[in-house]
Design an enzyme around this catalytic site. Structure first.
Site, mmCIF file in Angstrom:
data_model
loop_
_atom_site.group_PDB
_atom_site.id
_atom_site.type_symbol
_atom_site.label_atom_id
_atom_site.label_comp_id
_atom_site.label_asym_id
_atom_site.label_seq_id
_atom_site.Cartn_x
_atom_site.Cartn_y
_atom_site.Cartn_z
ATOM 1 N N ARG A 233 -13.123 8.364 -1.160
ATOM 2 C CA ARG A 233 -13.186 7.809 0.192
ATOM 3 C C ARG A 233 -13.487 8.935 1.173
ATOM 4 O O ARG A 233 -12.851 9.987 1.134
ATOM 5 C CB ARG A 233 -11.862 7.141 0.554
ATOM 6 C CG ARG A 233 -11.834 6.555 1.962
ATOM 7 C CD ARG A 233 -10.458 6.012 2.293
ATOM 8 N NE ARG A 233 -10.120 4.882 1.457
ATOM 9 C CZ ARG A 233 -8.878 4.563 1.073
ATOM 10 N NH1 ARG A 233 -7.863 5.338 1.448
ATOM 11 N NH2 ARG A 233 -8.658 3.518 0.331
ATOM 12 N N ARG B 31 4.081 7.410 5.597
ATOM 13 C CA ARG B 31 3.157 6.409 5.060
ATOM 14 C C ARG B 31 1.814 6.576 5.762
ATOM 15 O O ARG B 31 1.677 7.372 6.687
ATOM 16 C CB ARG B 31 3.729 4.994 5.282
ATOM 17 C CG ARG B 31 3.121 3.878 4.421
ATOM 18 C CD ARG B 31 3.537 3.960 2.964
ATOM 19 N NE ARG B 31 2.709 3.128 2.093
ATOM 20 C CZ ARG B 31 2.958 1.864 1.779
ATOM 21 N NH1 ARG B 31 4.012 1.245 2.275
ATOM 22 N NH2 ARG B 31 2.163 1.206 0.943
ATOM 23 N N LYS B 32 0.834 5.808 5.384
ATOM 24 C CA LYS B 32 -0.488 5.919 6.008
ATOM 25 C C LYS B 32 -0.422 5.527 7.479
ATOM 26 O O LYS B 32 0.524 4.867 7.936
ATOM 27 C CB LYS B 32 -1.500 5.051 5.270
ATOM 28 C CG LYS B 32 -1.306 3.550 5.441
ATOM 29 C CD LYS B 32 -2.421 2.800 4.724
ATOM 30 C CE LYS B 32 -2.272 1.292 4.904
ATOM 31 N NZ LYS B 32 -3.350 0.535 4.229
ATOM 32 N N GLY C 201 -7.510 -8.714 -2.670
ATOM 33 C CA GLY C 201 -7.085 -8.919 -4.046
ATOM 34 C C GLY C 201 -5.599 -8.890 -4.270
ATOM 35 O O GLY C 201 -5.116 -9.266 -5.336
ATOM 36 N N CYS D 35 -6.007 -5.089 2.087
ATOM 37 C CA CYS D 35 -7.113 -4.228 2.511
ATOM 38 C C CYS D 35 -8.252 -5.066 3.096
ATOM 39 O O CYS D 35 -9.018 -4.586 3.917
ATOM 40 C CB CYS D 35 -7.628 -3.402 1.334
ATOM 41 S SG CYS D 35 -6.432 -2.197 0.721
ATOM 42 N N GLY D 36 -8.347 -6.327 2.674
ATOM 43 C CA GLY D 36 -9.361 -7.230 3.208
ATOM 44 C C GLY D 36 -8.965 -7.882 4.522
ATOM 45 O O GLY D 36 -9.723 -8.683 5.060
#
Length: 602
Positions: free
Chosen positions: A148, A262-263, A520, A525-526
């Site tokens: 990424r 965390r992110k 998914g 993430c979508g």
């Protein structure tokens, strides 16, 4: 003023076509909330002190949980009880050493068997390499990695695109690339021995993959039409570039902010359309003026997770444009110092805001600001709350006379090496050698002379693969990686999203785009919660009781100035039953017409 202040950014009021003033009161915070309202950027009037809320927090709780050792930030021994496995991995070996001390060179020389034979190196490839933007696909593609990149504002060049194409072409059927929901490139098929050479190649073309995964700041998102939009409020590119430079230490690593709990996501808003989705970011910069000076009101805490989803809320803070980096630094340091490191599902920044209260959190940010000062939010918002979001697909005039941009639909964001080479050629031949990526996984070619538009539209790539005028149901289709590559995904997404949409299109006709997002797994993430119709992968049972792939269906998410998160509509629907369900939803909720009725009307 801190040395991190950005003095070369101008701060006068930018020219803009419309403004609006709003001081909407922030809604009270609650889990899984769905707020049917415009995004507020200012909070209720409060005293200029830190407030009683901050004083109510135990002083011991405000002691930083990390400390600097040898140039890296580590969790103090006294706070290591009950930490999650990922925190233990960070303590056992500093992930950034793989880059900053060339650990990747030695790791790349080892075989996968050698690596898997020792716990430290196994954790390197499965966890620590994510600090270099490398994700091992152990479950489905053992020995292969997704890489990424960092691509602030989604702006990339033809040279960069060709280089990435050359990398994935080497891996043949395993190599491909995706446009992500954060205006970014991800390339697939990478093998570990090639990584040092790839990293050098990225640097040569002005790219980096550094700090793009795990507990790091993700790609800074901005207006995909920055600098070319006739209606833009401010060009977001200088700000997103500065954010990326700060986060990565100018491609050399910034260990001060690599050990977050965390992110963490950030965006800068540049248009009334809110293409950047401020409500789902940990920090969103919302354009606002104060006493004639241009700057930003701040939203904080937006996130998705399997257990909870929240929209960002006002910090009740405004910064002049030159303080974009100092306030980002202060917020990140507050999160780094005080964030929870136990249950991984409760370590995003909003959980810390919950614990301290918004005033308590704000007080911690103030402590870390230059001169310990942070102005209250301005009521002079520049984002027009009554704006109808514009479609960027197709041909549109730029603010520069005689030039246009063309938005191309990239089905579910997937591209191959030949596609990337062809996109680079088109950018050079028709434009200025630049491409723009969008959070809807599409691509824009800017700076096209109007005399060349007709020829561009006849190009085979636009006719056969990436149409400027896709079918209405395809326009807003977004899909995460799915279980083709991702080990966390429960179902296959990209091919299924295309197939379901095509089949639904044969059953019903719509007169406007309907945004359908696929993810998914519950990590989302979508971004299914912001879609008109969202599909979250799960395992379920069919009518015979047999286990099969399925989806939880969400309905009613909105983006733009009246954004809110969608709600669960129907749980555990077998994937084979989705087509009639979606067709029914489109008829009942989006004005679709069954094809049989449409034909009989003719």
């Amino acid at each position: 003023m801190s040395s991190l202040s950005v003095r070369f950014l101008t701060s006068p009021l930018p020219s803009c076509h419309s403004t609006s003033s709003s001081s909407t009161t922030a809604s009270s915070h609650r889990p899984r909330s769905v707020r049917l309202r415009a995004i507020p950027t200012t909070a209720p009037s409060v005293p200029a002190t830190s407030g009683e809320e901050a004083a109510a927090v135990d002083a011991e709780r405000l002691e930083p949980r990390v400390e600097e050792r040898g140039g890296y930030w580590v969790l103090k021994e006294k706070y290591r009880a009950g930490i999650n496995p990922q925190e233990k991995v960070k303590i056992e070996r500093e992930p950034m050493k793989l880059f900053m001390e060339n650990g990747i060179e030695e790791l790349a020389k080892m075989s996968m068997e050698e690596i898997d034979g020792a716990k430290p190196t196994k954790a390197d490839i499965d966890v620590r390499l994510k600090w270099l933007g490398l994700f091992h696909r152990r479950k489905h593609h053992y020995g292969r990695f997704m890489m990424r990149l960092k691509l602030p504002n989604g702006v990339t060049t033809s040279a960069q695109t060709r280089y990435l194409a050359s990398v994935i072409r080497k891996y043949r059927k395993d190599g491909c690339a995706d446009v992500t929901t954060r205006q970014n490139w991800q390339i697939r098929g990478v093998t570990l021995p090639d990584v040092p050479e790839i990293l050098e190649g990225l640097e040569e073309v002005g790219l980096t993959s550094l700090q793009s995964g795990m507990d790091n700041v993700r790609n800074p998102v901005g207006n995909p039409l920055a600098g070319i939009d006739p209606e833009e409020i401010i060009d977001t590119r200088p700000y997103t570039n500065l954010l990326s430079q700060y986060v990565t230490g100018n491609f050399r690593g910034n260990p001060a902010i690599t050990n977050l709990p965390r992110k963490w996501n950030v965006c800068v808003i540049g248009s009334h359309d809110l293409y950047e989705h401020p409500h789902i970011n940990d920090l969103a910069y919302m354009p606002a003026t104060k006493d004639g000076v241009f700057g930003f009101n701040l939203l904080v805490g937006g996130f998705f997770s399997p257990k909870r989803c929240e929209e960002a809320i006002p910090l009740d803070a405004w910064v002049p444009a030159e303080d974009v980096i100092p306030v980002c630094k202060a917020i990140l340091e507050a999160f780094r110092d005080l964030g929870n490191r136990g249950n991984r599902q409760k370590t995003r920044m909003m959980w810390l805001i919950d614990e301290l209260g918004i005033e308590g959190f704000r007080a911690e940010v103030v402590k870390r600001m230059p001169n310990e000062e942070l102005e209250r939010a301005s009521p002079e918002d520049l984002v027009n709350k009554q704006w109808e979001r514009r479609d960027y697909l197709g041909v549109h005039p730029q603010k520069q006379e005689g030039l246009s941009f063309v938005g191309l639909h990239v089905p579910v964001g997937r591209v191959q090496a030949d596609d990337m080479d062809e996109l680079a050629r088109l950018a050079d031949e028709y434009g200025s050698g630049e491409l723009r990526l969008t959070v809807e996984q599409n691509i824009i070619i800017p700076n096209i002379d109007n005399s060349k538009i007709e020829s561009l539209l006849k190009e085979p790539l636009l006719k056969n693969r990436f149409s400027p005028e896709p079918p209405l149901l395809m326009k807003g289709l977004v899909a995460c990686t799915g279980n083709q590559f991702c080990g966390q995904a429960i179902i296959e997404t990209k091919a299924r999203a295309l197939k379901v949409t095509e089949e639904v299109g044969r059953l019903v006709s719509v007169d406007r785009p309907v945004r359908m997002h696929w993810t998914g797994c519950p990590n989302s993430c979508g971004q299914v919660q912001v879609a008109d119709i969202g599909f979250m992968g799960c395992m379920t049972r069919d009518e015979n009781g047999k286990t099969c792939e399925g989806a939880d269906v969400f309905l009613g998410g909105r983006i733009g100035s009246d954004s809110h998160l969608g709600e669960l509509y129907k749980k555990s629907v077998p994937c084979k039953d989705l087509v009639p369900l979606v067709a029914d939803i489109l008829v009942k909720h989006f004005g679709a017409v069954p094809r049989e009725r449409e034909e009989s009307d003719d």
